[in-house]
Scaffold this motif. Structure first.
Motif, short mmCIF file in Angstrom:
data_model
loop_
_atom_site.label_atom_id
_atom_site.label_comp_id
_atom_site.label_asym_id
_atom_site.label_seq_id
_atom_site.Cartn_x
_atom_site.Cartn_y
_atom_site.Cartn_z
N TYR A 332 -43.17 13.60 66.81
CA TYR A 332 -43.39 13.64 65.58
C TYR A 332 -42.52 12.30 64.66
N ILE A 333 -41.45 12.08 64.99
CA ILE A 333 -40.69 10.97 64.41
C ILE A 333 -41.55 9.78 64.88
N TYR A 334 -41.73 9.49 66.11
CA TYR A 334 -42.61 8.39 66.64
C TYR A 334 -43.92 8.29 65.69
N ALA A 335 -44.62 9.38 65.48
CA ALA A 335 -45.77 9.55 64.94
C ALA A 335 -45.71 8.94 63.58
N PHE A 336 -44.62 9.41 62.78
CA PHE A 336 -44.40 9.02 61.56
C PHE A 336 -44.20 7.41 61.19
N PHE A 337 -43.47 6.83 62.48
CA PHE A 337 -43.30 5.41 62.10
C PHE A 337 -44.72 4.60 62.28
N VAL A 338 -45.49 5.07 63.24
CA VAL A 338 -47.02 4.51 63.37
C VAL A 338 -47.60 5.10 61.99
N ALA A 339 -47.51 6.24 61.54
CA ALA A 339 -48.40 6.50 60.34
C ALA A 339 -47.95 5.65 59.22
N LEU A 340 -46.62 5.54 59.00
CA LEU A 340 -45.90 4.42 57.89
C LEU A 340 -46.69 3.21 57.79
N GLY A 341 -46.51 2.65 59.31
CA GLY A 341 -47.22 1.36 59.32
C GLY A 341 -48.54 1.09 58.84
N ASN A 342 -49.48 2.08 59.31
CA ASN A 342 -50.97 2.25 59.26
C ASN A 342 -51.22 2.32 57.78
N ALA A 343 -50.31 3.03 57.03
CA ALA A 343 -50.83 3.30 55.74
C ALA A 343 -50.32 1.96 54.78
N ALA A 344 -49.02 1.32 55.33
CA ALA A 344 -48.90 0.29 54.52
C ALA A 344 -49.96 -0.89 54.68
N TYR A 345 -50.29 -1.05 55.96
CA TYR A 345 -51.32 -2.08 56.12
C TYR A 345 -52.44 -2.12 55.32
N PHE A 346 -53.01 -0.63 55.37
CA PHE A 346 -54.60 -0.45 54.85
C PHE A 346 -54.38 -0.38 53.24
N ILE A 347 -53.35 0.03 52.64
CA ILE A 347 -53.02 -0.14 51.28
C ILE A 347 -52.45 -1.46 50.85
N LEU A 348 -51.51 -2.08 51.38
CA LEU A 348 -50.84 -3.04 50.66
C LEU A 348 -51.47 -4.43 51.15
N ILE A 349 -51.86 -4.53 52.52
CA ILE A 349 -52.52 -5.78 53.08
C ILE A 349 -53.93 -6.01 52.45
N TRP A 350 -54.62 -5.04 52.29
CA TRP A 350 -55.69 -5.25 51.70
C TRP A 350 -55.81 -5.42 50.17
N SER A 351 -54.85 -5.01 49.40
CA SER A 351 -54.71 -5.17 48.17
C SER A 351 -54.28 -6.57 48.10
N MET A 352 -53.51 -7.33 48.77
CA MET A 352 -52.75 -8.66 49.02
C MET A 352 -53.98 -9.60 49.33
N ASN A 353 -55.04 -8.93 50.06
CA ASN A 353 -56.32 -9.78 50.31
C ASN A 353 -57.29 -9.77 49.21
N PHE A 354 -57.32 -8.91 48.52
CA PHE A 354 -58.01 -8.96 47.06
C PHE A 354 -57.54 -9.96 46.06
N ASP A 355 -56.32 -10.22 46.33
CA ASP A 355 -55.58 -11.33 45.20
C ASP A 355 -56.04 -12.74 45.68
N VAL A 356 -56.33 -12.80 46.83
CA VAL A 356 -56.75 -14.06 47.42
C VAL A 356 -58.19 -14.46 46.73
N CYS A 357 -58.61 -13.62 46.46
CA CYS A 357 -60.12 -13.91 45.71
C CYS A 357 -59.89 -14.92 44.37
N GLU A 358 -58.71 -14.47 43.71
CA GLU A 358 -58.41 -15.30 42.64
C GLU A 358 -58.12 -16.75 42.77
N ILE A 359 -57.23 -16.77 43.98
CA ILE A 359 -56.68 -18.14 44.44
C ILE A 359 -57.80 -19.12 44.84
N ASP A 360 -58.71 -18.41 45.75
CA ASP A 360 -59.81 -18.97 46.06
C ASP A 360 -60.86 -19.80 44.91
N GLU A 361 -61.05 -18.71 43.80
CA GLU A 361 -61.95 -19.03 42.90
C GLU A 361 -61.09 -20.49 42.14
#
Length: 469
Positions: A332-361
């Motif tokens: 369960y501790i191992y699963a927590f590290f995997v869960a934390l990484g996945n949550a960060a990616y799908f929230i933060l990296i995709w949010s950062m990807n949204f910000d690229v749209c203004e740079i592109d424009e």
């Protein structure tokens, strides 16, 4: 162009995020059960079933950029994203039913052809609805922090959909199959229910976002020229390249861990089926919990630094279990590290990807959310394919034998490396790209102010954000 700035109402974020349930149910039902359905219920050999699945997913990766470009180029007066979502959610929901239905009158080679074509169509309609849906998230607001909030809602609903797909499928198939006296019909009726839920989720997102999509006037030029140029230009954006390379290495590592997790639980932690099911359920709940935590911190800590910190924690955390063996508690501790990484990616990296749209424009004068999201999706799927392939290669190289109950010590070491050492190395490489990502909130706000001046035809300066262009 209508401006979508500042805070969004919670109802809008809930409505948009709800669409991810449809995305998740369709996506996860396929990845978790499609090959199993083909081999055990449709009577197709594992090799052929795997080939059908692989070709279709590769086709999906190819169509991502095309759909992104077509969505950006759309001149539909109702918007560039929402018409795609509604139009293609309908055939997608039908194809969810079709790919899990084995018609008795289709046999032999015709059955293989049927599932091959059905699978191709499923992924085409999935892409045609999903890429515009993701792109719409970048158009709802240009607020630096609100974009993270949007992705938090989407990630939470994504894992609710995953729970429904992972735990709900077998339960429904068993109960319906028993009730009608036909296991095959159990799959068909379950898929019919999931198809309806897929459409409902996308419809809710479509309805909730009415009036919030940006209207952008673009010049449609020759497709085969502009299509290539759009992706070449996007790859010239420095922060975007960092995000894409982070996606490639991080998700290859995460998929390798996710694929190896079932082997770690079965052969290292030695869990039974009920215990394994419990771990997967708790894992999904951990992702949801981690999503709330990230959302609470996102206004206090820069996106970049949250990604850097969580990436480091994930890499070090999973590597520890190469030294300390897994058991029914530590899994369960191992699963927590995997869960934390996945949550960060799908929230933060995709949010950062949204910000690229203004740079592109700012650089090109065009709004190309579809291109930006589609290329990202392509890298994500490519990384997923690498991670899945690595799992098989590593297990085979270390002598894993599925026909024996007890694996050799060499095979057990291969399982450990597939779930800890090698993913940690890949994630450590992604850490470098996160650390060197140049966009901060202050730089993004400075760029937005300059972009407003540029749109108005006034003089502007790039002072304070030159390094992100």
């Amino acid at each position: 162009m209508t401006e979508n700035s500042g805070k969004l109402k919670k109802g809008l974020k809930l409505g948009y995020g709800f669409g991810t349930i449809g995305e998740s149910i369709a996506y996860n039902t396929f990845y978790l059960y499609f090959i199993y359905f083909l081999t055990d219920f449709a009577g197709i050999s594992p090799a052929v079933a795997g080939t059908i699945s692989l070709v279709a997913v590769l086709w999906d990766a190819i169509t991502d950029p095309l759909i992104g470009y077509l969505s950006d180029s759309s001149k539909n007066p109702k918007g560039r994203r929402r018409p795609f979502i509604l139009r293609f959610a309908i055939p997608l929901s039908i194809m969810v039913f079709v790919i899990f239905t084995d018609f008795a009158f289709i046999t032999g080679t015709a059955k293989v052809v049927y599932f091959f074509i059905a699978n191709i169509l499923f992924w085409f309609f999935f892409t045609a609805a999903d890429i515009p849906y993701i792109s719409l998230g970048a158009e709802l607001t240009d607020d630096y922090n609100e974009r993270t909030s949007i992705r938090t809602y989407a990630t939470i609903f994504n894992y609710i959909g995953m729970i429904a797909a992972s735990a709900g499928t077998i339960t429904l198939v068993d109960k319906i199959g028993t009730a009608v006296g036909d296991a095959g019909k159990g799959w068909s009726y379950t898929a019919l229910i999931f198809g309806a839920l897929t459409f409902l989720a996308f419809f809710v997102a479509w309805r909730a976002t009415r009036g919030h999509e940006k209207k952008v006037e673009t010049e449609r030029t020759k497709v085969n020229m502009s299509f290539i140029k759009a992706y070449v230009d996007s790859f010239k954006i420095k922060p975007y390249r960092k995000i894409l390379m982070y996606t490639l290495f991080f998700n290859a590592g995460m998929m390798l861990m996710s694929s190896a997790m079932i082997y770690l639980m079965s052969y290292i932690a030695v869990l039974d089926e009920a215990q394994i099911a419990t771990v997967f359920l708790v894992y999904s709940l951990m992702v949801i919990g981690a999503s709330f935590l990230i959302n609470a911190l996102h206004g206090k800590i820069e996106k970049k630094w949250m990604v850097v910190i969580i990436t480091a924690i994930t890499a070090v955390g999973v590597l520890l279990f190469r030294v300390f063996d897994l058991n029914h508690i530590s899994i369960y501790i191992y699963a927590f590290f995997v869960a934390l990484g996945n949550a960060a990616y799908f929230i933060l990296i995709w949010s950062m990807n949204f910000d690229v749209c203004e740079i592109d424009e700012f650089k090109t004068g065009e709004r190309r959310e579809g291109v930006i999201m589609a290329f990202m999706s392509f890298f994500l799927k490519f990384a997923t394919a690498i991670g899945m392939a690595l799992t098989g290669f590593i297990l085979d190289a270390f002598g894993y034998n599925a026909e024996v109950l007890e694996q050799s010590e060499r095979a057990l070491n291969g399982i450990r490396d597939a779930g800890t050492t090698i993913p940690a190395i890949l994630i450590a490489v992604s850490f470098i790209f996160a650390l060197t990502y140049p966009v901060t909130k202050d730089k993004f706000e400075a760029l937005k102010k300059a972009l407003e001046l540029k749109r108005a035809g006034k003089e502007y300066s790039t002072d304070g954000f030159e390094d992100i262009l």
